[in-house]
Design a protein around this motif. Structure first.
Motif, PDB file in Angstrom:
ATOM      1  N   LEU A 113       0.764  -1.135   0.159  1.00 34.44           N
ATOM      2  CA  LEU A 113      -0.098   0.008   0.084  1.00 34.44           C
ATOM      3  C   LEU A 113       1.081   1.422  -0.018  1.00 34.44           C
ATOM      4  O   LEU A 113       1.977   1.219   0.591  1.00 34.44           O
ATOM      5  N   VAL A 114       0.556   2.538  -0.661  1.00 34.13           N
ATOM      6  CA  VAL A 114       1.230   3.574  -0.553  1.00 34.13           C
ATOM      7  C   VAL A 114       0.294   4.546   0.397  1.00 34.13           C
ATOM      8  O   VAL A 114      -0.771   4.885   0.125  1.00 34.13           O
ATOM      9  N   TRP A 115       1.028   4.878   1.428  1.00 35.46           N
ATOM     10  CA  TRP A 115       0.417   5.713   2.453  1.00 35.46           C
ATOM     11  C   TRP A 115       1.097   7.123   2.486  1.00 35.46           C
ATOM     12  O   TRP A 115       2.514   7.066   2.678  1.00 35.46           O
ATOM     13  N   GLU A 116       0.491   8.176   2.219  1.00 32.66           N
ATOM     14  CA  GLU A 116       0.735   9.487   2.568  1.00 32.66           C
ATOM     15  C   GLU A 116       0.366  10.232   3.456  1.00 32.66           C
ATOM     16  O   GLU A 116      -0.854  10.018   3.747  1.00 32.66           O
ATOM     17  N   THR A 117       0.711  11.107   4.188  1.00 35.16           N
ATOM     18  CA  THR A 117       0.199  11.859   5.132  1.00 35.16           C
ATOM     19  C   THR A 117       0.016  13.467   4.584  1.00 35.16           C
ATOM     20  O   THR A 117       1.019  14.022   3.764  1.00 35.16           O
ATOM     21  N   ALA A 118      -1.005  13.934   4.922  1.00 35.44           N
ATOM     22  CA  ALA A 118      -1.212  15.438   4.660  1.00 35.44           C
ATOM     23  C   ALA A 118      -0.245  16.275   5.159  1.00 35.44           C
ATOM     24  O   ALA A 118      -0.011  16.234   6.392  1.00 35.44           O
ATOM     25  N   PRO A 119       0.297  17.466   4.367  1.00 35.06           N
ATOM     26  CA  PRO A 119       1.066  18.127   5.055  1.00 35.06           C
ATOM     27  C   PRO A 119       0.337  19.019   6.183  1.00 35.06           C
ATOM     28  O   PRO A 119      -0.951  19.309   5.935  1.00 35.06           O
ATOM     29  N   ALA A 120       0.933  19.628   7.114  1.00 35.24           N
ATOM     30  CA  ALA A 120       0.196  20.104   8.306  1.00 35.24           C
ATOM     31  C   ALA A 120       0.813  21.122   9.015  1.00 35.24           C
ATOM     32  O   ALA A 120       1.901  21.180   8.930  1.00 35.24           O
ATOM     33  N   ASP A 121       0.329  22.233   9.430  1.00 33.40           N
ATOM     34  CA  ASP A 121       1.105  23.237  10.181  1.00 33.40           C
ATOM     35  C   ASP A 121       1.378  22.697  11.551  1.00 33.40           C
ATOM     36  O   ASP A 121       1.337  21.630  11.854  1.00 33.40           O
ATOM     37  N   GLY A 122       2.021  23.854  12.433  1.00 33.27           N
ATOM     38  CA  GLY A 122       2.481  23.204  13.818  1.00 33.27           C
ATOM     39  C   GLY A 122       1.684  22.799  14.766  1.00 33.27           C
ATOM     40  O   GLY A 122       2.124  21.939  15.698  1.00 33.27           O
ATOM     41  N   HIS A 123       0.405  22.845  14.641  1.00 26.98           N
ATOM     42  CA  HIS A 123      -0.708  22.463  15.662  1.00 26.98           C
ATOM     43  C   HIS A 123      -1.358  21.130  14.991  1.00 26.98           C
ATOM     44  O   HIS A 123      -2.422  20.799  15.541  1.00 26.98           O
ATOM     45  N   GLY A 124      -0.974  20.783  13.821  1.00 28.71           N
ATOM     46  CA  GLY A 124      -1.229  19.682  13.123  1.00 28.71           C
ATOM     47  C   GLY A 124      -2.689  20.115  12.153  1.00 28.71           C
ATOM     48  O   GLY A 124      -3.169  18.951  11.907  1.00 28.71           O
ATOM     49  N   PHE A 125      -2.632  21.248  11.966  1.00 32.73           N
ATOM     50  CA  PHE A 125      -4.065  21.466  11.105  1.00 32.73           C
ATOM     51  C   PHE A 125      -3.581  21.327   9.443  1.00 32.73           C
ATOM     52  O   PHE A 125      -2.610  21.781   9.043  1.00 32.73           O
ATOM     53  N   SER A 126      -4.467  20.594   8.725  1.00 35.18           N
ATOM     54  CA  SER A 126      -4.384  20.548   7.457  1.00 35.18           C
ATOM     55  C   SER A 126      -5.608  21.291   6.946  1.00 35.18           C
ATOM     56  O   SER A 126      -6.799  21.234   7.439  1.00 35.18           O
ATOM     57  N   SER A 127      -5.296  21.796   5.746  1.00 30.70           N
ATOM     58  CA  SER A 127      -6.574  22.424   4.880  1.00 30.70           C
ATOM     59  C   SER A 127      -7.204  21.316   3.952  1.00 30.70           C
ATOM     60  O   SER A 127      -6.546  20.410   3.756  1.00 30.70           O
ATOM     61  N   PRO A 128      -8.374  21.590   3.579  1.00 29.29           N
ATOM     62  CA  PRO A 128      -9.036  20.589   2.703  1.00 29.29           C
ATOM     63  C   PRO A 128      -8.121  20.507   1.203  1.00 29.29           C
ATOM     64  O   PRO A 128      -7.921  19.363   0.735  1.00 29.29           O
ATOM     65  N   ASP A 129      -7.502  21.622   1.125  1.00 29.53           N
ATOM     66  CA  ASP A 129      -6.693  21.535  -0.209  1.00 29.53           C
ATOM     67  C   ASP A 129      -5.271  20.886  -0.162  1.00 29.53           C
ATOM     68  O   ASP A 129      -4.822  20.299  -0.954  1.00 29.53           O
ATOM     69  N   ASP A 130      -4.829  20.842   1.123  1.00 25.06           N
ATOM     70  CA  ASP A 130      -3.792  19.685   1.588  1.00 25.06           C
ATOM     71  C   ASP A 130      -3.972  18.454   0.998  1.00 25.06           C
ATOM     72  O   ASP A 130      -3.244  17.461   0.541  1.00 25.06           O
ATOM     73  N   PHE A 131      -5.326  17.687   1.390  1.00 23.95           N
ATOM     74  CA  PHE A 131      -5.667  16.650   0.971  1.00 23.95           C
ATOM     75  C   PHE A 131      -6.052  16.459  -0.441  1.00 23.95           C
ATOM     76  O   PHE A 131      -5.374  15.640  -1.301  1.00 23.95           O
ATOM     77  N   LYS A 132      -6.730  17.386  -0.953  1.00 24.20           N
ATOM     78  CA  LYS A 132      -7.245  17.461  -2.543  1.00 24.20           C
ATOM     79  C   LYS A 132      -5.829  17.396  -3.389  1.00 24.20           C
ATOM     80  O   LYS A 132      -5.774  16.568  -4.335  1.00 24.20           O
TER      81      LYS A 132
END
Ligand SMILES: Cc1ncc(COP(=O)(O)O)c(C=O)c1O
Length: 381
Positions: A113-132
Motif C-alpha cells: 500500500l502507498v500511504w501518504e500523510t497530508a502536510p500540516a501546520d505546527g498544530h497539526g491542522f491541514s486544509s482541505p486543499d492539502d488533501f486534495k
C-alpha cells in the motif's frame, strides 16, 4: 480526586450506565441466540444501542452500524476489510493515532500500500486543499483523525470530504463522538469509527463502525452469528456479517444508556460547557512560568484535550506530581500517537502531560489543576 483524563476514558459514567450494565449481567441471556424472553430482551438492548447511535450520527439505516470491541477493531475492520491492493494509495492526516498508523504501516510493509500523510501546520491542522493536492488516480481512501488526542486540534472533516469528492473517507471519531455535533454524519461520510468508553460515556470494550450503503468490507473474523445457521458460509448482510461471536451484551446495554444520557444532556450543551472551561484553562496556563501548550489556543478549532510540558519535569514526573500533590489525574507520555508528537515537536522530550475534560468537570477542577501547576512550576523556577 480530580479526573482530567477523559480522553483516555470518560469518568464518571452516568448512573444509568452502571445500572444498565448490572441489569444486563444479572439476566440469564445471550442475545440473538435463544428464543426465551431474557434473550430477546438482551437483543433489544443491543438494538437500543444501535438506534441511539444512529440518532446521534444521523444514520438512516442502523443495520449498517456494527459493534466491535473498541474503535481499534472498528478501524482495522475498515482498513483491512476494503481489500486494498499493492499500489493503492491512502492519504491520512499527520495526527493519526496508532490505531490507524499501525494498520496502515502494516498494509504498506506487507501489501504494498502507498500511504501518504497530508502536510500540516505546527498544530497539526491541514486544509482541505492539502488533501486534495495529494489525490492520484490510485487513491482509494482518506483516513482522518477528527480530533487529535494529543493537541486537541480539530480537523475540518466535512470540508476535507467535500474536497476529496468520491474518494471514500474514514473518520476516526474517538475524540469527537459525543463531544461534537455529528448528527449529519450519515449525509456526508463514508465510514465512521467510534469508541464507546470516551465521549459516548459507555463502558470499555465497546465501539464500532458505520459503513455507508455501497461499501462492502471483508470481515476480519467469521463465526457464529445466530443467523443463517444452516450454512457454514458467513452471512453477507449487516450487521451480522461484521459481528461474529456473542456480543458484549452488558457493555452495549451500558453504551445504550450512555448515549441516552448524552442525548438528554445535549451534545451542543456539552460542547459549549467544555469549550468555556477549556478557554478558562488555556488562559490560566498562559500565566504559568516555564509551561508550553502543544496545541491551538482557539477553542473553535479544538476539543477539550490540552497537552503541556513544564520546565524541569518530564511528562511522567509532572503527571505523578499532579496526582501526589493535588489528586489531579492526567496522562503522560506519547498517548499512542508518536506521529502526532513528532509532528508537534514534543516527541524528543518524551511526549507531554495531557489534561482532558469531560462533561462532568467543573471550573473548580481546573482551578485546582492550575494552582497545582503553578506551585510545581515555582519549585523549579
Ligand atoms: C484518536 C484516537 N483513535 C483511536 C483510539 C483508540 O481507542 P480504543 O483504545 O478505544 O480502541 C484513541 C484512544 O485513545 C484515540 O484517541
Amino acid at each position: 480526586m480530580i479526573y482530567l483524563d477523559n480522553a483516555a476514558t470518560s469518568f464518571p459514567k452516568p448512573p444509568e450506565v452502571l445500572e444498565a450494565v448490572s441489569a444486563a449481567l444479572s439476566a440469564p441471556a445471550s442475545p440473538g441466540r435463544s428464543g426465551h424472553a431474557a434473550s430477546l430482551a438482551a437483543a433489544r438492548s443491543i438494538h437500543r444501542a444501535r438506534k441511539n447511535l444512529a440518532r446521534l450520527f444521523g444514520l438512516p439505516d442502523n443495520s449498517r452500524l456494527v459493534f466491535t470491541a473498541n474503535i481499534t477493531w472498528g478501524l482495522n475492520t475498515a482498513l483491512e476489510g476494503l481489500g486494498l491492493q499493492p499500489g493503492d494509495h491512502v492519504i491520512s492526516s499527520a495526527m493519526e493515532h496508532n490505531a490507524v498508523a499501525r494498520p496502515l504501516n502494516r498494509l504498506a510493509a506487507e501489501r504494498g500500500l502507498v500511504w501518504e500523510t497530508a502536510p500540516a501546520d505546527g498544530h497539526g491542522f491541514s486544509s482541505p486543499d492539502d488533501f486534495k493536492k495529494l489525490l492520484r488516480p490510485e487513491t482509494r481512501l482518506v483516513v482522518l483523525n477528527h480530533a487529535s488526542n494529543v493537541s486537541g486540534s480539530l480537523a475540518p472533516a466535512r470540508e476535507i470530504k467535500a474536497a476529496v469528492g468520491e474518494i471514500p473517507m474514514l473518520l476516526d471519531a474517538a475524540q469527537t463522538a459525543g463531544a461534537l455535533d455529528l448528527s449529519d454524519a450519515g449525509d456526508w461520510l463514508d465510514m465512521l469509527a467510534f469508541t464507546g468508553h470516551k465521549g459516548l460515556l459507555g463502558p470499555t470494550g465497546t465501539g464500532g463502525l458505520w459503513v455507508r450503503p455501497g461499501l462492502a468490507l471483508r470481515p476480519l473474523a467469521v463465526g457464529g452469528t445466530g443467523s443463517a445457521s444452516e450454512s457454514i458460509r458467513s452471512p453477507d448482510f449487516l450487521p451480522d456479517a461484521l459481528e461474529p461471536g456473542t456480543a458484549n451484551t452488558h457493555g452495549l446495554a451500558g453504551l445504550a444508556a450512555g448515549v441516552e444520557a448524552l442525548l438528554k444532556k445535549g451534545v451542543d450543551q456539552i460542547r459549549a460547557q467544555e469549550m468555556k472551561l477549556t478557554g478558562i484553562f488555556l488562559d490560566g496556563l498562559s500565566q504559568i512560568p516555564g509551561l508550553t501548550v502543544w496545541g491551538p489556543r482557539d477553542t473553535n478549532s479544538r476539543v477539550a484535550t490540552v497537552s503541556v510540558t513544564l520546565k524541569g519535569y518530564s511528562s511522567s514526573e509532572l503527571s505523578a506530581a499532579l496526582e501526589r500533590e493535588a489528586g489531579v489525574l492526567t496522562r503522560a507520555g506519547l498517548h499512542c500517537a508518536p506521529l502526532a508528537h513528532r509532528h508537534l515537536g514534543s516527541f524528543q522530550g518524551g511526549g507531554s502531560t495531557r489534561f482532558s475534560l469531560g462533561p462532568y468537570n467543573r471550573e473548580e477542577d481546573l482551578n485546582s489543576a492550575l494552582s497545582a501547576l503553578d506551585r510545581l512550576a515555582r519549585l523549579k523556577a
